[in-house]
Design a protein around this motif. Structure first.
Motif, PDB file in Angstrom:
ATOM      1  N   ASP A   1       4.016  32.903  59.289  1.00  0.00           N
ATOM      2  CA  ASP A   1       3.215  32.146  58.327  1.00  0.00           C
ATOM      3  C   ASP A   1       1.785  32.000  58.822  1.00  0.00           C
ATOM      4  O   ASP A   1       1.541  31.969  60.016  1.00  0.00           O
ATOM      5  CB  ASP A   1       3.808  30.741  58.147  1.00  0.00           C
ATOM      6  N   VAL A   2       0.888  31.839  57.893  1.00  0.00           N
ATOM      7  CA  VAL A   2      -0.545  31.790  58.210  1.00  0.00           C
ATOM      8  C   VAL A   2      -0.913  30.718  59.228  1.00  0.00           C
ATOM      9  O   VAL A   2      -1.723  30.943  60.129  1.00  0.00           O
ATOM     10  CB  VAL A   2      -1.324  31.650  56.877  1.00  0.00           C
ATOM     11  N   SER A   3      -0.285  29.528  59.110  1.00  0.00           N
ATOM     12  CA  SER A   3      -0.679  28.468  60.042  1.00  0.00           C
ATOM     13  C   SER A   3      -0.114  28.738  61.436  1.00  0.00           C
ATOM     14  O   SER A   3      -0.654  28.257  62.427  1.00  0.00           O
ATOM     15  CB  SER A   3      -0.232  27.105  59.531  1.00  0.00           C
ATOM     16  N   ILE A   4       0.950  29.503  61.532  1.00  0.00           N
ATOM     17  CA  ILE A   4       1.522  29.861  62.830  1.00  0.00           C
ATOM     18  C   ILE A   4       0.762  31.055  63.403  1.00  0.00           C
ATOM     19  O   ILE A   4       0.554  31.154  64.620  1.00  0.00           O
ATOM     20  CB  ILE A   4       3.021  30.202  62.706  1.00  0.00           C
ATOM     21  N   GLN A   5       0.313  31.933  62.526  1.00  0.00           N
ATOM     22  CA  GLN A   5      -0.483  33.086  62.969  1.00  0.00           C
ATOM     23  C   GLN A   5      -1.654  32.620  63.805  1.00  0.00           C
ATOM     24  O   GLN A   5      -1.943  33.181  64.862  1.00  0.00           O
ATOM     25  CB  GLN A   5      -1.058  33.842  61.761  1.00  0.00           C
ATOM     26  N   SER A   6      -2.330  31.608  63.317  1.00  0.00           N
ATOM     27  CA  SER A   6      -3.529  31.174  64.032  1.00  0.00           C
ATOM     28  C   SER A   6      -3.169  30.611  65.401  1.00  0.00           C
ATOM     29  O   SER A   6      -3.912  30.799  66.363  1.00  0.00           O
ATOM     30  CB  SER A   6      -4.325  30.170  63.209  1.00  0.00           C
ATOM     31  N   GLN A   7      -2.020  29.956  65.511  1.00  0.00           N
ATOM     32  CA  GLN A   7      -1.598  29.450  66.833  1.00  0.00           C
ATOM     33  C   GLN A   7      -1.401  30.621  67.797  1.00  0.00           C
ATOM     34  O   GLN A   7      -1.840  30.578  68.955  1.00  0.00           O
ATOM     35  CB  GLN A   7      -0.261  28.699  66.733  1.00  0.00           C
ATOM     36  N   ILE A   8      -0.713  31.665  67.309  1.00  0.00           N
ATOM     37  CA  ILE A   8      -0.393  32.804  68.177  1.00  0.00           C
ATOM     38  C   ILE A   8      -1.653  33.594  68.520  1.00  0.00           C
ATOM     39  O   ILE A   8      -1.820  34.063  69.646  1.00  0.00           O
ATOM     40  CB  ILE A   8       0.666  33.709  67.522  1.00  0.00           C
ATOM     41  N   ILE A   9      -2.563  33.723  67.563  1.00  0.00           N
ATOM     42  CA  ILE A   9      -3.818  34.431  67.850  1.00  0.00           C
ATOM     43  C   ILE A   9      -4.600  33.698  68.936  1.00  0.00           C
ATOM     44  O   ILE A   9      -5.104  34.305  69.884  1.00  0.00           O
ATOM     45  CB  ILE A   9      -4.678  34.573  66.578  1.00  0.00           C
ATOM     46  N   ASN A  10      -4.692  32.374  68.796  1.00  0.00           N
ATOM     47  CA  ASN A  10      -5.380  31.587  69.824  1.00  0.00           C
ATOM     48  C   ASN A  10      -4.710  31.765  71.179  1.00  0.00           C
ATOM     49  O   ASN A  10      -5.383  31.909  72.204  1.00  0.00           O
ATOM     50  CB  ASN A  10      -5.386  30.105  69.456  1.00  0.00           C
ATOM     51  N   LEU A  11      -3.396  31.777  71.181  1.00  0.00           N
ATOM     52  CA  LEU A  11      -2.646  31.946  72.435  1.00  0.00           C
ATOM     53  C   LEU A  11      -2.967  33.284  73.071  1.00  0.00           C
ATOM     54  O   LEU A  11      -3.267  33.370  74.271  1.00  0.00           O
ATOM     55  CB  LEU A  11      -1.141  31.834  72.163  1.00  0.00           C
ATOM     56  N   LEU A  12      -2.938  34.345  72.268  1.00  0.00           N
ATOM     57  CA  LEU A  12      -3.211  35.682  72.812  1.00  0.00           C
ATOM     58  C   LEU A  12      -4.626  35.753  73.377  1.00  0.00           C
ATOM     59  O   LEU A  12      -4.863  36.365  74.427  1.00  0.00           O
ATOM     60  CB  LEU A  12      -3.019  36.752  71.732  1.00  0.00           C
ATOM     61  N   GLU A  13      -5.558  35.110  72.701  1.00  0.00           N
ATOM     62  CA  GLU A  13      -6.946  35.132  73.191  1.00  0.00           C
ATOM     63  C   GLU A  13      -7.083  34.336  74.478  1.00  0.00           C
ATOM     64  O   GLU A  13      -7.766  34.763  75.416  1.00  0.00           O
ATOM     65  CB  GLU A  13      -7.895  34.615  72.099  1.00  0.00           C
ATOM     66  N   ASP A  14      -6.411  33.176  74.547  1.00  0.00           N
ATOM     67  CA  ASP A  14      -6.457  32.382  75.779  1.00  0.00           C
ATOM     68  C   ASP A  14      -5.847  33.145  76.948  1.00  0.00           C
ATOM     69  O   ASP A  14      -6.376  33.127  78.056  1.00  0.00           O
ATOM     70  CB  ASP A  14      -5.678  31.068  75.597  1.00  0.00           C
ATOM     71  N   LEU A  15      -4.728  33.792  76.681  1.00  0.00           N
ATOM     72  CA  LEU A  15      -4.047  34.538  77.742  1.00  0.00           C
ATOM     73  C   LEU A  15      -4.913  35.694  78.243  1.00  0.00           C
ATOM     74  O   LEU A  15      -4.915  36.015  79.425  1.00  0.00           O
ATOM     75  CB  LEU A  15      -2.699  35.071  77.241  1.00  0.00           C
ATOM     76  N   GLN A  16      -5.650  36.282  77.315  1.00  0.00           N
ATOM     77  CA  GLN A  16      -6.511  37.399  77.718  1.00  0.00           C
ATOM     78  C   GLN A  16      -7.547  36.923  78.719  1.00  0.00           C
ATOM     79  O   GLN A  16      -7.819  37.580  79.717  1.00  0.00           O
ATOM     80  CB  GLN A  16      -7.203  38.007  76.500  1.00  0.00           C
ATOM     81  N   ASP A  17      -8.134  35.734  78.432  1.00  0.00           N
ATOM     82  CA  ASP A  17      -9.126  35.190  79.362  1.00  0.00           C
ATOM     83  C   ASP A  17      -8.487  34.812  80.678  1.00  0.00           C
ATOM     84  O   ASP A  17      -9.008  35.105  81.749  1.00  0.00           O
ATOM     85  CB  ASP A  17      -9.771  33.921  78.755  1.00  0.00           C
ATOM     86  N   GLU A  18      -7.332  34.145  80.586  1.00  0.00           N
ATOM     87  CA  GLU A  18      -6.716  33.631  81.807  1.00  0.00           C
ATOM     88  C   GLU A  18      -6.219  34.737  82.729  1.00  0.00           C
ATOM     89  O   GLU A  18      -6.320  34.642  83.945  1.00  0.00           O
ATOM     90  CB  GLU A  18      -5.542  32.721  81.418  1.00  0.00           C
ATOM     91  N   PHE A  19      -5.651  35.790  82.142  1.00  0.00           N
ATOM     92  CA  PHE A  19      -5.020  36.814  82.975  1.00  0.00           C
ATOM     93  C   PHE A  19      -5.767  38.142  82.967  1.00  0.00           C
ATOM     94  O   PHE A  19      -5.242  39.148  83.431  1.00  0.00           O
ATOM     95  CB  PHE A  19      -3.569  37.030  82.514  1.00  0.00           C
ATOM     96  N   ASP A  20      -6.973  38.149  82.424  1.00  0.00           N
ATOM     97  CA  ASP A  20      -7.795  39.361  82.403  1.00  0.00           C
ATOM     98  C   ASP A  20      -7.027  40.548  81.808  1.00  0.00           C
ATOM     99  O   ASP A  20      -6.901  41.615  82.393  1.00  0.00           O
ATOM    100  CB  ASP A  20      -8.262  39.708  83.829  1.00  0.00           C
ATOM    101  N   LEU A  21      -6.499  40.322  80.607  1.00  0.00           N
ATOM    102  CA  LEU A  21      -5.680  41.343  79.968  1.00  0.00           C
ATOM    103  C   LEU A  21      -6.510  42.264  79.088  1.00  0.00           C
ATOM    104  O   LEU A  21      -7.572  41.899  78.601  1.00  0.00           O
ATOM    105  CB  LEU A  21      -4.616  40.671  79.081  1.00  0.00           C
ATOM    106  N   THR A  22      -5.981  43.445  78.911  1.00  0.00           N
ATOM    107  CA  THR A  22      -6.564  44.402  77.968  1.00  0.00           C
ATOM    108  C   THR A  22      -5.563  44.577  76.844  1.00  0.00           C
ATOM    109  O   THR A  22      -4.368  44.709  77.100  1.00  0.00           O
ATOM    110  CB  THR A  22      -6.778  45.758  78.675  1.00  0.00           C
ATOM    111  N   TYR A  23      -6.034  44.559  75.596  1.00  0.00           N
ATOM    112  CA  TYR A  23      -5.112  44.665  74.469  1.00  0.00           C
ATOM    113  C   TYR A  23      -5.386  45.886  73.609  1.00  0.00           C
ATOM    114  O   TYR A  23      -6.532  46.195  73.300  1.00  0.00           O
ATOM    115  CB  TYR A  23      -5.253  43.461  73.530  1.00  0.00           C
TER     116      TYR A  23
END
Lengths: 339, 351
Positions: free
Chosen positions: A189-211
């Protein structure tokens, strides 16, 4: 970003699936799912990959993590061709790239607990003892926003968004460098999508990930990606920075794709570009430029001549179209873009 | 319970206080739990909400397609053309309306078309059932309808089976079937969610054209706010079985009042294309409550950033927001409308 090293390089990748076109024919037909893709991804970058069904984006993602064997081409991870590797060598390299699946319902083993699912990669690679693994799994649960008591629960007890968090935790377990995200939020759902997108972006910063972020939702891709590649019938037709692609799409297909995405603003009258016909079948792709059957600017050369190559028409903006200069009124010498 | 109409004259459809529950061993799921809405002739009403909000069950309730058991319409009225209450019709009477005056298209055209019959026959069947025409005339109508929905060479295509067509083509066939008897109302339940975005654009464009040509009103059910913005004149936002906000489309997007509506609009990824700045997405924390176990008070209270004590105690009613002009704006929220949060908080401290 431009100084970061290239983490993944894909060279002329092809993946064809055999199919028997008719029962009497001896030679099988081919589904040309990926038909000559060249692209590279730098460390820390998010490359978005968009396209409609049958374009080959999921197949490309799966080949990159060795879930499929390619028909031709190379995939270089940190300079090493991973496609030539077997057994032990491949196995140790595979820790570096992980996959997040689209369907949070079928991608988790329903008979394992959450702790078991997230800990499985650690077990496979014999990392630490039981207590170390348990501790690591709890760390991961916390990182993805789940609670410690979820460790002993089963997937069916969770919502789609929570299951996707479990899938993400599992992908992080081995501290990979690259994560291929295959439509990670489409089923939510759209409101959950935004939670997961934010999570993926935070994780990228925290763990220096490439997507490598594969999706069909253009607004999600725009938000998440640094650069975007557009695929059509097994080929990349345009690549540019996210800002450049969405502001100045050059390929007629990209333009139609952007125009087709409904904007959540009733006061904006967006330019209507309605493409005729259906997305063609990868079993029997059109001659020449694959897009000519639906292209509003198609000319005879587009049908008859072999498909054009991907060309850097502006700095860092690549396009596969023989008529782009005429269509877009571009001069032969273009000023470099401001990106 | 207030009615959302005012003048009941030219409403094609009016739903008042609809409640549709599903009974199971785990309890009663209150899938639709007091829904009121209205639709004028020639309008497209967008019914938007996320999973479990009750939008599909509302449509099935209108069509009389709620499986019983385990489902049951337990309260409310569904007034069609101002006079017929669809809930009180017998099965035979409803069958005359279904597919004829009110038709429906579904999300997955492959599973809603019969795979063993040719598409021409499926369209002709609907025509023959509702109109006194010969078999030949019904088949001619099939061809006509396929042409109307933009399928090339319709005289050949009527002999195809659904599996021979692409997703977009099948959806066109569904639309052809739904329009074959010139219905006054078409319910479209996520008609383009399963389709590629360029095909979606074709289908939405087609629906708008046909609406003008045939004069059908549409209830469009979707979770996609972009589709709503493009297609609807009026919007109802649903959450956990009730309508949280109703307004005309421009008002809803420019002046959303309900915190849930605001949350939904804020969740949509947006990029400022002038500067390239990507704001961190605002989210709605938490998840939709289970329909078996709804919170006391406002259903959104456990996720609402503006929650007050009153919200946790009492469920607000759908109340009209004073607005200029003809447009009506209704919100189910203690912060807006007639319901005053002060008086509720007052009685709280008094007790």
């Amino acid at each position: 970003m431009a100084e970061n090293k290239v983490l993944l390089e894909i060279k002329n990748l092809k993946k064809y699936f055999p199919t028997t076109r008719d029962i009497l024919s001896k030679t099988p037909g081919w589904i040309k799912a990926v038909d000559g893709v060249d692209i590279s991804i730098r460390q820390g970058e998010t490359l978005g990959l968009v396209g409609e069904s049958g374009c080959g984006k999921t197949t490309l993602g799966r080949v990159v993590v060795c879930l499929e064997e390619p028909t031709a081409g190379e995939v270089l991870f940190e300079g090493q061709n991973i496609l030539g590797l077997k057994g032990h060598q491949l196995r140790s390299l595979r820790r570096q790239f992980q996959f997040i699946f689209q369907d949070p319902y079928s991608s988790l083993n329903p008979r394992k607990t959450v702790g078991g699912i997230i800990g499985e990669p650690l077990l496979n690679y014999e990392i630490g003892g039981r207590e170390d693994r348990r501790r690591k799994v709890h760390e991961l649960l916390d990182v993805v926003g789940l609670r410690p008591e979820h460790y002993n629960r089963y997937p069916h007890e969770f919502s789609g968004g929570q299951r996707q968090r479990i899938g993400i935790a599992r992908a992080l377990a081995l501290n990979p460098k690259l994560i291929v995200c295959d439509e990670p939020v489409s089923a939510l759902d759209v409101s959950i999508q935004s939670q997961i997108i934010n999570l993926l972006e935070d994780l990228q910063d925290e763990f220096d990930l490439t997507y490598l972020f594969i999706a069909h939702d253009l607004s999600v891709v725009e938000h998440v990606s640094d650069r975007v590649a557009v695929m059509y019938l097994g080929r990349i037709v345009e690549v540019a920075s996210s800002l450049e692609l969405y502001r100045h799409p050059l390929h007629p297909y990209t333009e139609a794709l952007l125009a087709a995405s409904p904007i959540p603003d009733p006061t904006i009258e967006s330019k209507e570009i309605i493409l005729e016909g259906d997305v063609p079948n990868p079993i029997n792709p059109p001659s020449g430029c694959h897009f000519h059957t639906r292209c509003p600017h198609a000319a005879d050369a587009c049908r008859q001549e072999p498909a054009p190559l991907l060309d850097e028409i502006k700095p860092s903006h690549w396009i596969r179209c023989r008529r782009v200069k005429e269509i877009r009124n571009l001069a032969d010498s273009v000023r470099p873009s401001s990106f | 319970m207030q009615s959302t109409s005012g003048r009941g004259d030219d409403f094609l459809l009016e739903i008042r206080g609809l409640k549709t529950y599903f009974y199971s061993e785990s309890g009663t799921a209150r899938a639709v739990d007091d829904v009121s809405l209205s639709l004028r002739k020639g309008q497209t009403l967008g019914l938007v909400g996320e999973s479990g909000c009750g939008k599909s069950v509302t449509a099935l309730s209108i069509m009389g397609l709620i499986p019983n058991p385990p489902g049951k319409i337990v309260a409310g009225e569904i007034l069609f053309q101002g006079r017929t209450d669809l809930i009180n019709l017998s099965r035979g009477e409803m069958r005359k309306i279904r597919g004829n005056e009110i038709s429906m298209i579904f999300q997955e055209p492959m599973t809603s078309l019969n795979p063993v019959f040719r598409i021409g026959k499926q369209i002709a069947e609907a025509v023959q059932l509702h109109q006194k025409v010969s078999r030949k005339e019904a088949w001619n109508r099939s061809v006509e309808m396929l042409r109307l929905v933009g399928i090339p060479l319709p005289e050949k295509r009527i002999h195809d089976y659904p599996h021979q067509l692409s997703g977009g083509m099948r959806q066109r066939v569904m639309i052809a079937m739904a329009l074959s008897c010139n219905p006054k109302l078409m319910l479209a339940d996520e008609p383009t969610t399963a389709l590629d975005v360029t095909i979606q654009a074709q289908i939405l464009h087609l629906m708008n054209q046909l609406k003008k040509a045939v004069g059908t009103s549409i209830i469009l059910i979707t979770h996609d706010l972009g589709v709503i913005a493009k297609m609807a004149q009026k919007v109802c936002v649903m959450y956990a079985g009730v309508v949280m906000e109703t307004a005309d489309v421009i008002t809803l997007f420019t002046n959303p009042l309900h915190p849930y509506t605001l949350g939904l609009l804020n969740s949509i990824p947006r990029v400022d294309r002038n500067t390239g700045t990507k704001a961190r997405l605002k989210t709605i924390e938490g998840t939709v409550p289970s329909l078996l176990n709804l919170p006391v008070g406002c259903r959104f209270s456990n996720r609402c950033p503006k929650v007050h004590e009153a919200c946790r105690r009492w469920e607000p009613e759908l109340a009209e927001v004073p607005a200029g002009g003809h447009s009506q704006h209704w919100v189910r929220c203690w912060l807006h409308g007639d319901a005053s949060i002060k008086s509720r908080d007052q009685s709280l401290s008094d007790s």
